[in-house]
Motif scaffolding. Structure first.
Motif, PDB file in Angstrom:
ATOM      1  N   MET A   1       0.850  -1.170   0.000  1.00  0.00           N
ATOM      2  CA  MET A   1       0.000   0.000   0.000  1.00  0.00           C
ATOM      3  C   MET A   1       0.897   1.235   0.000  1.00  0.00           C
ATOM      4  O   MET A   1       1.732   1.411   0.877  1.00  0.00           O
ATOM      5  N   SER A   2       0.713   2.106  -0.965  1.00  0.00           N
ATOM      6  CA  SER A   2       1.518   3.314  -1.065  1.00  0.00           C
ATOM      7  C   SER A   2       0.911   4.428  -0.217  1.00  0.00           C
ATOM      8  O   SER A   2      -0.304   4.615  -0.189  1.00  0.00           O
ATOM      9  N   THR A   3       1.764   5.134   0.494  1.00  0.00           N
ATOM     10  CA  THR A   3       1.307   6.279   1.285  1.00  0.00           C
ATOM     11  C   THR A   3       2.092   7.533   0.920  1.00  0.00           C
ATOM     12  O   THR A   3       2.147   8.473   1.686  1.00  0.00           O
ATOM     13  N   THR A   4       2.707   7.530  -0.250  1.00  0.00           N
ATOM     14  CA  THR A   4       3.443   8.706  -0.685  1.00  0.00           C
ATOM     15  C   THR A   4       2.762   9.308  -1.904  1.00  0.00           C
ATOM     16  O   THR A   4       2.168   8.601  -2.718  1.00  0.00           O
ATOM     17  N   ILE A   5       2.862  10.634  -1.996  1.00  0.00           N
ATOM     18  CA  ILE A   5       2.330  11.348  -3.146  1.00  0.00           C
ATOM     19  C   ILE A   5       3.391  12.353  -3.587  1.00  0.00           C
ATOM     20  O   ILE A   5       4.336  12.637  -2.862  1.00  0.00           O
ATOM     21  N   THR A   6       3.217  12.905  -4.771  1.00  0.00           N
ATOM     22  CA  THR A   6       4.161  13.895  -5.275  1.00  0.00           C
ATOM     23  C   THR A   6       3.985  15.212  -4.527  1.00  0.00           C
ATOM     24  O   THR A   6       2.932  15.468  -3.922  1.00  0.00           O
ATOM     25  N   LEU A   7       5.002  16.037  -4.591  1.00  0.00           N
ATOM     26  CA  LEU A   7       4.917  17.362  -3.989  1.00  0.00           C
ATOM     27  C   LEU A   7       3.782  18.161  -4.629  1.00  0.00           C
ATOM     28  O   LEU A   7       3.040  18.868  -3.940  1.00  0.00           O
ATOM     29  N   GLU A   8       3.620  18.022  -5.918  1.00  0.00           N
ATOM     30  CA  GLU A   8       2.530  18.718  -6.620  1.00  0.00           C
ATOM     31  C   GLU A   8       1.167  18.294  -6.073  1.00  0.00           C
ATOM     32  O   GLU A   8       0.295  19.126  -5.835  1.00  0.00           O
ATOM     33  N   ASP A   9       0.985  16.994  -5.865  1.00  0.00           N
ATOM     34  CA  ASP A   9      -0.277  16.505  -5.296  1.00  0.00           C
ATOM     35  C   ASP A   9      -0.455  16.978  -3.854  1.00  0.00           C
ATOM     36  O   ASP A   9      -1.561  17.307  -3.431  1.00  0.00           O
ATOM     37  N   TRP A  10       0.639  17.003  -3.083  1.00  0.00           N
ATOM     38  CA  TRP A  10       0.562  17.480  -1.692  1.00  0.00           C
ATOM     39  C   TRP A  10       0.101  18.932  -1.657  1.00  0.00           C
ATOM     40  O   TRP A  10      -0.769  19.296  -0.875  1.00  0.00           O
ATOM     41  N   LEU A  11       0.687  19.753  -2.515  1.00  0.00           N
ATOM     42  CA  LEU A  11       0.292  21.163  -2.558  1.00  0.00           C
ATOM     43  C   LEU A  11      -1.164  21.312  -3.001  1.00  0.00           C
ATOM     44  O   LEU A  11      -1.918  22.114  -2.428  1.00  0.00           O
ATOM     45  N   ALA A  12      -1.579  20.546  -3.984  1.00  0.00           N
ATOM     46  CA  ALA A  12      -2.972  20.601  -4.438  1.00  0.00           C
ATOM     47  C   ALA A  12      -3.928  20.129  -3.342  1.00  0.00           C
ATOM     48  O   ALA A  12      -5.006  20.693  -3.164  1.00  0.00           O
ATOM     49  N   GLY A  90      -5.980  20.503  10.318  1.00  0.00           N
ATOM     50  CA  GLY A  90      -4.598  20.052  10.394  1.00  0.00           C
ATOM     51  C   GLY A  90      -4.119  19.507   9.064  1.00  0.00           C
ATOM     52  O   GLY A  90      -4.916  19.244   8.155  1.00  0.00           O
ATOM     53  N   PRO A  91      -2.824  19.316   8.942  1.00  0.00           N
ATOM     54  CA  PRO A  91      -2.297  18.774   7.687  1.00  0.00           C
ATOM     55  C   PRO A  91      -2.806  17.355   7.455  1.00  0.00           C
ATOM     56  O   PRO A  91      -2.979  16.589   8.400  1.00  0.00           O
ATOM     57  N   PRO A  92      -3.067  17.018   6.205  1.00  0.00           N
ATOM     58  CA  PRO A  92      -3.572  15.671   5.916  1.00  0.00           C
ATOM     59  C   PRO A  92      -2.498  14.607   6.101  1.00  0.00           C
ATOM     60  O   PRO A  92      -1.331  14.821   5.788  1.00  0.00           O
ATOM     61  N   ARG A  93      -2.924  13.479   6.649  1.00  0.00           N
ATOM     62  CA  ARG A  93      -2.066  12.301   6.757  1.00  0.00           C
ATOM     63  C   ARG A  93      -2.499  11.341   5.664  1.00  0.00           C
ATOM     64  O   ARG A  93      -3.659  10.924   5.613  1.00  0.00           O
ATOM     65  N   ILE A  94      -1.601  11.023   4.784  1.00  0.00           N
ATOM     66  CA  ILE A  94      -1.925  10.147   3.667  1.00  0.00           C
ATOM     67  C   ILE A  94      -2.070   8.718   4.197  1.00  0.00           C
ATOM     68  O   ILE A  94      -1.161   8.182   4.830  1.00  0.00           O
ATOM     69  N   ARG A  95      -3.222   8.128   3.954  1.00  0.00           N
ATOM     70  CA  ARG A  95      -3.479   6.751   4.399  1.00  0.00           C
ATOM     71  C   ARG A  95      -3.234   5.755   3.277  1.00  0.00           C
ATOM     72  O   ARG A  95      -2.840   4.626   3.505  1.00  0.00           O
ATOM     73  N   HIS A  96      -3.521   6.190   2.053  1.00  0.00           N
ATOM     74  CA  HIS A  96      -3.309   5.343   0.875  1.00  0.00           C
ATOM     75  C   HIS A  96      -3.312   6.251  -0.349  1.00  0.00           C
ATOM     76  O   HIS A  96      -4.086   7.196  -0.414  1.00  0.00           O
ATOM     77  N   ALA A  97      -2.447   5.941  -1.282  1.00  0.00           N
ATOM     78  CA  ALA A  97      -2.398   6.717  -2.523  1.00  0.00           C
ATOM     79  C   ALA A  97      -2.158   5.780  -3.691  1.00  0.00           C
ATOM     80  O   ALA A  97      -1.410   4.812  -3.590  1.00  0.00           O
ATOM     81  N   GLU A  98      -2.829   6.074  -4.770  1.00  0.00           N
ATOM     82  CA  GLU A  98      -2.616   5.371  -6.028  1.00  0.00           C
ATOM     83  C   GLU A  98      -2.876   6.393  -7.126  1.00  0.00           C
ATOM     84  O   GLU A  98      -3.443   7.461  -6.838  1.00  0.00           O
ATOM     85  N   PRO A  99      -2.492   6.132  -8.335  1.00  0.00           N
ATOM     86  CA  PRO A  99      -2.678   7.130  -9.384  1.00  0.00           C
ATOM     87  C   PRO A  99      -4.152   7.579  -9.480  1.00  0.00           C
ATOM     88  O   PRO A  99      -5.064   6.771  -9.590  1.00  0.00           O
ATOM     89  N   GLY A 100      -4.346   8.884  -9.354  1.00  0.00           N
ATOM     90  CA  GLY A 100      -5.680   9.456  -9.490  1.00  0.00           C
ATOM     91  C   GLY A 100      -6.528   9.444  -8.243  1.00  0.00           C
ATOM     92  O   GLY A 100      -7.661   9.922  -8.250  1.00  0.00           O
ATOM     93  N   ARG A 101      -6.008   8.901  -7.128  1.00  0.00           N
ATOM     94  CA  ARG A 101      -6.830   8.742  -5.921  1.00  0.00           C
ATOM     95  C   ARG A 101      -5.958   8.845  -4.669  1.00  0.00           C
ATOM     96  O   ARG A 101      -4.900   8.220  -4.587  1.00  0.00           O
ATOM     97  N   ILE A 102      -6.435   9.628  -3.708  1.00  0.00           N
ATOM     98  CA  ILE A 102      -5.735   9.793  -2.432  1.00  0.00           C
ATOM     99  C   ILE A 102      -6.735   9.566  -1.306  1.00  0.00           C
ATOM    100  O   ILE A 102      -7.829  10.141  -1.329  1.00  0.00           O
ATOM    101  N   GLU A 103      -6.369   8.736  -0.345  1.00  0.00           N
ATOM    102  CA  GLU A 103      -7.156   8.579   0.875  1.00  0.00           C
ATOM    103  C   GLU A 103      -6.360   9.231   1.996  1.00  0.00           C
ATOM    104  O   GLU A 103      -5.181   8.913   2.176  1.00  0.00           O
TER     105      GLU A 103
END
Length: 160
Positions: A1-12, A90-103
Motif C-alpha cells: 500500500m503506497s502512502t506517498t504522493i508527489t509534492l505537486e499533489d501534496w500542494l494541491a 490540520g495537515p492531511p495524513r496520507i493513508r493510501h495513494a494510487e494514481p488518481g486517488r488519495i485517501e
C-alpha cells in the motif's frame, strides 16, 4: 500500500483543504458542492457510531445533487440564529495513494460565533477523505466528518 504522493499533489491537496474551509467559513454556499464529484458521499457521524460500524449519521448525502439541496435548505427553508464558523484543519495524513486517488485523514476544529456572543468550540473531529483527480482538479469523492463528542448542538445547519 503506497502512502506517498508527489509534492505537486501534496500542494494541491493542502490547497483543496484551505479552499474548502474558506468557502464554508465565508458562507459562499454555492461553492460547497463544487468541491465534490457528482456521485460523492458526505457524512457527518459521531465517532462512536463510526468505530462500531453503525450506519446512523447526523447528516448523510450521497450525491452532489443532495449537497445542492442542502444549500437550498440553508438559504431558503432553514430558520436559525445566524452565526459565523471558522475551520482550523490540520495537515492531511496520507493513508493510501494510487494514481488518481488519495485517501487521507485530517483533524479539524470548527469554532462558532453567534452575533454578540463569544466564540465557542462547535465541532471537533477528523475528516476521512477519498479525493480523486478530475479535469477540474482534486475533488472529494467521499468526505466523512467523524466528530468526537456524543453531544452536539441541537442543530447543525452549515457544512462541517
Amino acid at each position: 500500500m503506497s502512502t506517498t504522493i508527489t509534492l505537486e499533489d501534496w500542494l494541491a491537496l493542502t490547497q483543496l483543504h484551505a479552499d474548502y474551509a474558506s468557502a464554508v467559513d465565508s458562507g459562499n454556499w454555492d461553492l460547497w458542492p463544487e468541491f465534490f464529484t457528482d456521485d460523492c458521499v458526505y457524512r457527518l457521524q459521531p465517532r462512536e457510531n463510526h468505530e462500531r460500524g453503525f450506519p446512523l449519521a447526523t447528516l448523510a448525502f450521497s450525491s452532489k445533487g443532495m449537497l445542492k439541496d442542502r444549500v437550498y435548505g440553508i438559504r431558503e427553508t432553514l430558520f436559525h440564529d445566524p452565526y459565523y464558523q471558522r475551520h482550523v484543519i490540520g495537515p492531511p495524513r496520507i493513508r493510501h495513494a494510487e494514481p488518481g486517488r488519495i485517501e487521507c485523514e485530517s483533524n479539524y476544529a470548527v469554532f462558532r460565533t453567534k452575533l454578540s456572543e463569544p466564540s465557542t468550540v462547535f465541532n471537533v473531529g477528523r475528516y476521512l477523505d477519498v479525493i480523486v483527480h478530475t479535469p477540474a482538479g482534486l475533488k472529494f469523492a467521499r468526505r466523512e466528518c467523524i466528530y468526537d463528542s456524543e453531544m452536539i448542538p441541537n442543530s447543525i445547519i452549515y457544512p462541517i
